[in-house]
Design a protein around this motif. Sequence first.
Motif, PDB file in Angstrom:
ATOM      1  N   THR A  68       0.831  -1.211   0.000  1.00 50.38           N
ATOM      2  CA  THR A  68       0.000   0.000   0.000  1.00 50.38           C
ATOM      3  C   THR A  68       0.867   1.265   0.000  1.00 50.38           C
ATOM      4  OG1 THR A  68      -0.252  -0.050   2.413  1.00 50.38           O
ATOM      5  CG2 THR A  68      -1.972  -1.113   1.111  1.00 50.38           C
ATOM      6  N   THR A  69       2.056   1.189   0.573  1.00 57.75           N
ATOM      7  CA  THR A  69       2.979   2.322   0.523  1.00 57.75           C
ATOM      8  C   THR A  69       3.343   2.630  -0.922  1.00 57.75           C
ATOM      9  OG1 THR A  69       3.919   1.850   2.697  1.00 57.75           O
ATOM     10  CG2 THR A  69       5.294   3.111   1.195  1.00 57.75           C
ATOM     11  N   ILE A  70       3.671   1.600  -1.673  1.00 57.03           N
ATOM     12  CA  ILE A  70       4.045   1.782  -3.076  1.00 57.03           C
ATOM     13  C   ILE A  70       2.839   2.218  -3.903  1.00 57.03           C
ATOM     14  CG2 ILE A  70       4.918   0.601  -5.136  1.00 57.03           C
ATOM     15  CD1 ILE A  70       7.070   1.318  -2.996  1.00 57.03           C
ATOM     16  N   ALA A  71       1.665   1.674  -3.607  1.00 57.06           N
ATOM     17  CA  ALA A  71       0.451   2.078  -4.333  1.00 57.06           C
ATOM     18  C   ALA A  71       0.188   3.573  -4.124  1.00 57.06           C
ATOM     19  CB  ALA A  71      -0.747   1.260  -3.869  1.00 57.06           C
ATOM     20  N   TRP A  72       0.318   4.039  -2.891  1.00 56.95           N
ATOM     21  CA  TRP A  72       0.093   5.452  -2.587  1.00 56.95           C
ATOM     22  C   TRP A  72       1.132   6.333  -3.285  1.00 56.95           C
ATOM     23  CZ3 TRP A  72       2.782   9.321  -0.024  1.00 56.95           C
ATOM     24  CH2 TRP A  72       2.040  10.464   0.278  1.00 56.95           C
ATOM     25  N   LEU A  73       2.406   5.923  -3.244  1.00 57.25           N
ATOM     26  CA  LEU A  73       3.452   6.704  -3.901  1.00 57.25           C
ATOM     27  C   LEU A  73       3.253   6.738  -5.416  1.00 57.25           C
ATOM     28  CD1 LEU A  73       6.572   5.604  -1.825  1.00 57.25           C
ATOM     29  CD2 LEU A  73       5.402   7.826  -1.756  1.00 57.25           C
ATOM     30  N   LYS A  74       2.763   5.642  -5.995  1.00 58.66           N
ATOM     31  CA  LYS A  74       2.486   5.616  -7.425  1.00 58.66           C
ATOM     32  C   LYS A  74       1.388   6.622  -7.774  1.00 58.66           C
ATOM     33  CE  LYS A  74       1.000   2.672 -11.278  1.00 58.66           C
ATOM     34  NZ  LYS A  74       1.475   3.599 -12.242  1.00 58.66           N
ATOM     35  N   LEU A  75       0.346   6.672  -6.955  1.00 54.55           N
ATOM     36  CA  LEU A  75      -0.714   7.658  -7.187  1.00 54.55           C
ATOM     37  C   LEU A  75      -0.166   9.087  -7.113  1.00 54.55           C
ATOM     38  CD1 LEU A  75      -3.700   6.171  -5.177  1.00 54.55           C
ATOM     39  CD2 LEU A  75      -3.541   6.425  -7.660  1.00 54.55           C
ATOM     40  N   ARG A  76       0.736   9.298  -6.196  1.00 50.28           N
ATOM     41  CA  ARG A  76       1.271  10.644  -5.969  1.00 50.28           C
ATOM     42  C   ARG A  76       2.304  11.064  -7.007  1.00 50.28           C
ATOM     43  NH1 ARG A  76       3.546  12.743  -0.148  1.00 50.28           N
ATOM     44  NH2 ARG A  76       3.593  14.943  -0.694  1.00 50.28           N
ATOM     45  N   PHE A  77       3.179  10.120  -7.417  1.00 51.88           N
ATOM     46  CA  PHE A  77       4.317  10.472  -8.268  1.00 51.88           C
ATOM     47  C   PHE A  77       4.303   9.828  -9.653  1.00 51.88           C
ATOM     48  CE2 PHE A  77       6.030  10.683  -3.879  1.00 51.88           C
ATOM     49  CZ  PHE A  77       6.316  12.032  -3.841  1.00 51.88           C
ATOM     50  N   GLY A  78       3.459   8.816  -9.856  1.00 53.80           N
ATOM     51  CA  GLY A  78       3.518   8.068 -11.114  1.00 53.80           C
ATOM     52  C   GLY A  78       4.603   7.013 -11.041  1.00 53.80           C
ATOM     53  N   GLY A  79       4.930   6.435 -12.168  1.00 54.08           N
ATOM     54  CA  GLY A  79       5.956   5.398 -12.203  1.00 54.08           C
ATOM     55  C   GLY A  79       5.348   4.036 -12.449  1.00 54.08           C
ATOM     56  N   GLU A  80       6.188   3.029 -12.418  1.00 51.84           N
ATOM     57  CA  GLU A  80       5.785   1.648 -12.693  1.00 51.84           C
ATOM     58  C   GLU A  80       5.967   0.794 -11.444  1.00 51.84           C
ATOM     59  OE1 GLU A  80       7.368  -2.112 -15.376  1.00 51.84           O
ATOM     60  OE2 GLU A  80       8.171  -0.125 -15.766  1.00 51.84           O
ATOM     61  N   ARG A  81       4.932   0.042 -11.096  1.00 47.38           N
ATOM     62  CA  ARG A  81       5.015  -0.878  -9.948  1.00 47.38           C
ATOM     63  C   ARG A  81       5.495  -2.240 -10.413  1.00 47.38           C
ATOM     64  NH1 ARG A  81      -0.258  -1.033  -6.264  1.00 47.38           N
ATOM     65  NH2 ARG A  81       1.052  -2.557  -5.239  1.00 47.38           N
ATOM     66  N   LEU A  82       6.351  -2.862  -9.593  1.00 49.20           N
ATOM     67  CA  LEU A  82       6.783  -4.230  -9.839  1.00 49.20           C
ATOM     68  C   LEU A  82       7.235  -4.838  -8.525  1.00 49.20           C
ATOM     69  CD1 LEU A  82      10.391  -4.176 -10.764  1.00 49.20           C
ATOM     70  CD2 LEU A  82       9.118  -2.354 -11.838  1.00 49.20           C
ATOM     71  N   THR A  83       7.543  -6.113  -8.539  1.00 47.25           N
ATOM     72  CA  THR A  83       8.106  -6.768  -7.356  1.00 47.25           C
ATOM     73  C   THR A  83       9.472  -7.320  -7.722  1.00 47.25           C
ATOM     74  OG1 THR A  83       7.007  -8.856  -7.859  1.00 47.25           O
ATOM     75  CG2 THR A  83       5.868  -7.367  -6.342  1.00 47.25           C
ATOM     76  N   LYS A  84      10.331  -7.408  -6.723  1.00 43.93           N
ATOM     77  CA  LYS A  84      11.692  -7.894  -6.913  1.00 43.93           C
ATOM     78  C   LYS A  84      12.132  -8.587  -5.643  1.00 43.93           C
ATOM     79  CE  LYS A  84      14.569  -6.709 -10.331  1.00 43.93           C
ATOM     80  NZ  LYS A  84      14.735  -7.443 -11.518  1.00 43.93           N
ATOM     81  N   THR A  85      12.870  -9.665  -5.778  1.00 42.83           N
ATOM     82  CA  THR A  85      13.440 -10.336  -4.617  1.00 42.83           C
ATOM     83  C   THR A  85      14.825  -9.742  -4.374  1.00 42.83           C
ATOM     84  OG1 THR A  85      12.210 -12.338  -5.107  1.00 42.83           O
ATOM     85  CG2 THR A  85      14.095 -12.567  -3.635  1.00 42.83           C
TER      86      THR A  85
END
Length: 111
Positions: A68-85
């Motif tokens: 949810t932190t990344i989802a909120w930051l994406k809404l605020r700043f844009g960018g691409e979401r992904l996951t990484k180990t």
Amino acid sequence: MSETKTLNVLLAPEGQLQGNGQLRESFHERRSRKGADYPMWFLNSSLVNKFKITEEEGYEAVIAEDSTTIAWLKLRFGGERLTKTLDIEELWQHASQPPEPPERRDITPPK
């Protein structure tokens, strides 16, 4: 022994996330409310390369355990979401500091 974990990543062209200082404020707010060990990291372009987030040059990233932190930051700043180990210890060692403050500009009108 290092610990790897699948984490949430927000990837954007360099300057899009940290250019105006709001991301730095977000780091300070979260860590003041949730503790200095809140699992959220900022990667400048050299760290994005080091951690192999993308093979393309000129990107920065925010990484967090909480999606949810990344989802909120994406809404605020844009960018691409992904996951990484990634290795948590290495993130703390290299990427625990918030972004640098933005460059101050003189906005006084010329005389």
